[in-house]
Design a protein around this motif. Structure first.
Motif, PDB file in Angstrom:
ATOM      1  N   LEU A 173      20.020  25.841  27.340  1.00  0.00           N
ATOM      2  CA  LEU A 173      19.454  24.723  26.589  1.00  0.00           C
ATOM      3  C   LEU A 173      18.532  25.217  25.481  1.00  0.00           C
ATOM      4  CD1 LEU A 173      18.607  22.260  29.499  1.00  0.00           C
ATOM      5  CD2 LEU A 173      20.264  21.854  27.672  1.00  0.00           C
ATOM      6  N   HIS A 174      17.776  26.257  25.772  1.00  0.00           N
ATOM      7  CA  HIS A 174      16.887  26.896  24.796  1.00  0.00           C
ATOM      8  C   HIS A 174      15.845  25.909  24.277  1.00  0.00           C
ATOM      9  CE1 HIS A 174      15.922  30.470  22.571  1.00  0.00           C
ATOM     10  NE2 HIS A 174      15.909  29.831  21.423  1.00  0.00           N
ATOM     11  N   THR A 203      13.138  18.682  30.527  1.00  0.00           N
ATOM     12  CA  THR A 203      12.674  19.351  29.317  1.00  0.00           C
ATOM     13  C   THR A 203      11.577  18.508  28.675  1.00  0.00           C
ATOM     14  OG1 THR A 203      14.147  18.251  27.744  1.00  0.00           O
ATOM     15  CG2 THR A 203      15.034  20.159  28.938  1.00  0.00           C
ATOM     16  N   GLN A 204      10.924  19.065  27.678  1.00  0.00           N
ATOM     17  CA  GLN A 204      10.028  18.262  26.854  1.00  0.00           C
ATOM     18  C   GLN A 204      10.851  17.292  26.005  1.00  0.00           C
ATOM     19  OE1 GLN A 204       7.580  20.998  24.605  1.00  0.00           O
ATOM     20  NE2 GLN A 204       6.154  21.287  26.309  1.00  0.00           N
ATOM     21  N   PRO A 205      10.268  16.190  25.525  1.00  0.00           N
ATOM     22  CA  PRO A 205      11.013  15.253  24.682  1.00  0.00           C
ATOM     23  C   PRO A 205      11.578  15.934  23.440  1.00  0.00           C
ATOM     24  CG  PRO A 205       8.975  14.262  25.428  1.00  0.00           C
ATOM     25  CD  PRO A 205       8.909  15.711  25.835  1.00  0.00           C
ATOM     26  N   LEU A 206      12.809  15.564  23.091  1.00  0.00           N
ATOM     27  CA  LEU A 206      13.507  16.152  21.957  1.00  0.00           C
ATOM     28  C   LEU A 206      13.900  15.058  20.972  1.00  0.00           C
ATOM     29  CD1 LEU A 206      15.998  18.410  23.984  1.00  0.00           C
ATOM     30  CD2 LEU A 206      13.753  19.071  23.098  1.00  0.00           C
ATOM     31  N   GLU A 208      16.796  13.368  18.449  1.00  0.00           N
ATOM     32  CA  GLU A 208      18.231  13.163  18.687  1.00  0.00           C
ATOM     33  C   GLU A 208      19.027  14.389  18.257  1.00  0.00           C
ATOM     34  OE1 GLU A 208      21.846  10.047  17.577  1.00  0.00           O
ATOM     35  OE2 GLU A 208      19.766   9.569  17.065  1.00  0.00           O
ATOM     36  N   GLU A 209      18.673  14.972  17.118  1.00  0.00           N
ATOM     37  CA  GLU A 209      19.382  16.160  16.649  1.00  0.00           C
ATOM     38  C   GLU A 209      19.189  17.331  17.614  1.00  0.00           C
ATOM     39  OE1 GLU A 209      19.639  19.108  12.720  1.00  0.00           O
ATOM     40  OE2 GLU A 209      18.276  17.397  12.755  1.00  0.00           O
ATOM     41  N   GLU A 210      17.967  17.523  18.093  1.00  0.00           N
ATOM     42  CA  GLU A 210      17.697  18.593  19.047  1.00  0.00           C
ATOM     43  C   GLU A 210      18.458  18.367  20.354  1.00  0.00           C
ATOM     44  OE1 GLU A 210      13.124  19.844  17.773  1.00  0.00           O
ATOM     45  OE2 GLU A 210      13.474  18.215  19.200  1.00  0.00           O
ATOM     46  N   THR A 211      18.571  17.105  20.775  1.00  0.00           N
ATOM     47  CA  THR A 211      19.308  16.787  21.996  1.00  0.00           C
ATOM     48  C   THR A 211      20.782  17.146  21.848  1.00  0.00           C
ATOM     49  OG1 THR A 211      17.788  15.000  22.570  1.00  0.00           O
ATOM     50  CG2 THR A 211      19.979  14.932  23.558  1.00  0.00           C
ATOM     51  N   VAL A 212      21.371  16.741  20.737  1.00  0.00           N
ATOM     52  CA  VAL A 212      22.788  17.048  20.492  1.00  0.00           C
ATOM     53  C   VAL A 212      23.022  18.551  20.500  1.00  0.00           C
ATOM     54  CG1 VAL A 212      24.642  16.935  18.784  1.00  0.00           C
ATOM     55  CG2 VAL A 212      23.253  14.904  19.253  1.00  0.00           C
ATOM     56  N   GLN A 213      22.160  19.296  19.831  1.00  0.00           N
ATOM     57  CA  GLN A 213      22.315  20.744  19.765  1.00  0.00           C
ATOM     58  C   GLN A 213      22.150  21.393  21.130  1.00  0.00           C
ATOM     59  OE1 GLN A 213      19.399  21.764  16.803  1.00  0.00           O
ATOM     60  NE2 GLN A 213      20.738  21.272  15.075  1.00  0.00           N
ATOM     61  N   ALA A 214      21.142  20.943  21.886  1.00  0.00           N
ATOM     62  CA  ALA A 214      20.909  21.509  23.218  1.00  0.00           C
ATOM     63  C   ALA A 214      22.068  21.208  24.148  1.00  0.00           C
ATOM     64  CB  ALA A 214      19.606  20.962  23.797  1.00  0.00           C
ATOM     65  N   MET A 215      22.591  19.991  24.100  1.00  0.00           N
ATOM     66  CA  MET A 215      23.714  19.631  24.953  1.00  0.00           C
ATOM     67  C   MET A 215      24.968  20.420  24.583  1.00  0.00           C
ATOM     68  SD  MET A 215      22.668  17.443  27.228  1.00  0.00           S
ATOM     69  CE  MET A 215      24.021  16.414  27.804  1.00  0.00           C
ATOM     70  N   ALA A 216      25.161  20.674  23.300  1.00  0.00           N
ATOM     71  CA  ALA A 216      26.308  21.484  22.870  1.00  0.00           C
ATOM     72  C   ALA A 216      26.176  22.911  23.380  1.00  0.00           C
ATOM     73  CB  ALA A 216      26.423  21.466  21.347  1.00  0.00           C
ATOM     74  N   ARG A 217      24.947  23.465  23.316  1.00  0.00           N
ATOM     75  CA  ARG A 217      24.731  24.832  23.802  1.00  0.00           C
ATOM     76  C   ARG A 217      25.006  24.933  25.296  1.00  0.00           C
ATOM     77  NH1 ARG A 217      20.251  24.661  20.091  1.00  0.00           N
ATOM     78  NH2 ARG A 217      18.830  24.037  21.776  1.00  0.00           N
ATOM     79  N   VAL A 218      24.506  23.959  26.071  1.00  0.00           N
ATOM     80  CA  VAL A 218      24.678  24.068  27.516  1.00  0.00           C
ATOM     81  C   VAL A 218      26.128  23.803  27.907  1.00  0.00           C
ATOM     82  CG1 VAL A 218      24.166  21.673  28.213  1.00  0.00           C
ATOM     83  CG2 VAL A 218      23.518  23.585  29.693  1.00  0.00           C
ATOM     84  N   GLY A 260      13.528  10.855  25.527  1.00  0.00           N
ATOM     85  CA  GLY A 260      13.891  11.995  24.701  1.00  0.00           C
ATOM     86  C   GLY A 260      14.027  13.282  25.485  1.00  0.00           C
ATOM     87  N   ALA A 261      13.539  13.299  26.726  1.00  0.00           N
ATOM     88  CA  ALA A 261      13.663  14.492  27.563  1.00  0.00           C
ATOM     89  C   ALA A 261      15.074  14.589  28.128  1.00  0.00           C
ATOM     90  CB  ALA A 261      12.650  14.449  28.700  1.00  0.00           C
TER      91      ALA A 261
END
Length: 278
Positions: A173-174, A203-206, A208-218, A260-261
């Motif tokens: 997730l990074h 996680t800490q609140p993210l 929407e863009e950070e959420t999409v990126q984190a979900m793609a990574r995981v 957002g978390a």
């Protein structure tokens, strides 16, 4: 709607996709438990609703047929008037996935492929259905009480596996984790089928863009590590992920919340053999 009605409808939607397939696959259940707390709300407030989530791996056919099975599931659901969540799958990809929903009862379903053999390009296919949230009845409460997470002495091997999976998911997730809240940490789940170690955190609140990126990574990490990954509704703009580890049968859920978390949970079955020897 109650648990029995939701389960019956979910099974019906799965069979609508599978029964007409050629070659005809067998259904192999993914995950230990179909009924759980509703993940459509995760804003820190109380929520006693439940949600049915069923997933099956399609077995007994060549791995080269995985893409065709997903397409056939899509065609069967489209014929019944069910809608795409956003758009059709990208069929140019070797392992496309379809996300759809029923109308008017709003069950969410997917048909996806995963990698079996990267050298040959063969895959496996699975179908899953998640119900809308429904109120917990008195009988549901009794079932939940008997299978609830609770603190107890846990099997060390299963606990180490669950924590190791959580650690790797955290790395993928990074993003920073949030301070522990109620329900976080390691606990034990027991039901009629066995005992499971459960580890949960946020996680800490993210954004929407950070959420999409984190979900793609995981998702990339899980697929490369051999997990079977599928998408489920989460009540936000980004769908949640549920994945199963084919080696130790651990199941992880990574769900965006309204705060957002990202909520992360890993459930690992306790091996009877290891418990007996410990």
């Amino acid at each position: 709607m109650n648990e029995q009605q939701a389960t019956k409808r979910a099974e019906e939607i799965i069979h609508q996709a599978v029964d007409g397939m050629s070659p005809k696959p067998k259904l192999e259940r993914i995950g230990p438990e179909p009924v759980g707390a509703c993940i459509a709300r995760d804003d820190g407030g109380p929520d006693n609703r439940l949600q049915v989530s069923l997933a099956y791996k399609l077995t007994g056919v060549p791995g080269s047929e995985a893409k065709s099975l997903v397409r056939q599931a899509r065609d069967a659901w489209v014929k019944l008037g069910y809608k795409f969540q956003s758009s059709d799958a990208d069929w140019s990809k070797p392992f496309p996935h379809v996300n759809m929903r029923t109308e008017p009862d709003d069950f969410w379903m997917d048909a996806i492929t995963g990698v079996v053999n990267r050298a040959t390009g063969e895959g496996l296919a699975s179908v899953g259905v998640t119900s809308p949230c429904f109120p917990r009845s008195t009988s549901d409460q009794s079932t939940a009480d008997s299978t609830a997470f609770h603190r107890t002495q846990v099997d060390e091997h299963a606990e180490q596996l669950a924590l190791a999976h959580s650690s790797r998911i955290y790395d993928a997730l990074h993003v920073r984790h949030a301070p522990a809240q109620e329900g976080d940490g390691t606990s034990v789940y027991r039901d009629a089928e066995g005992t499971y170690v459960h580890h949960a955190w946020s996680t800490q609140p993210l954004t929407e863009e950070e959420t999409v990126q984190a979900m793609a990574r995981v998702q990339t990490y899980l697929e490369r590590a051999g997990w079977t990954v599928r998408h489920v509704p989460a009540g936000t703009g980004v769908t949640a992920l549920i994945a199963r580890n084919v080696e130790d049968e651990s199941v992880t859920q990574i769900a965006p919340s309204t705060t957002g978390a990202l909520r992360v949970a890993v459930t690992t079955p306790v091996s009877p053999e290891k418990s007996a020897s410990s």
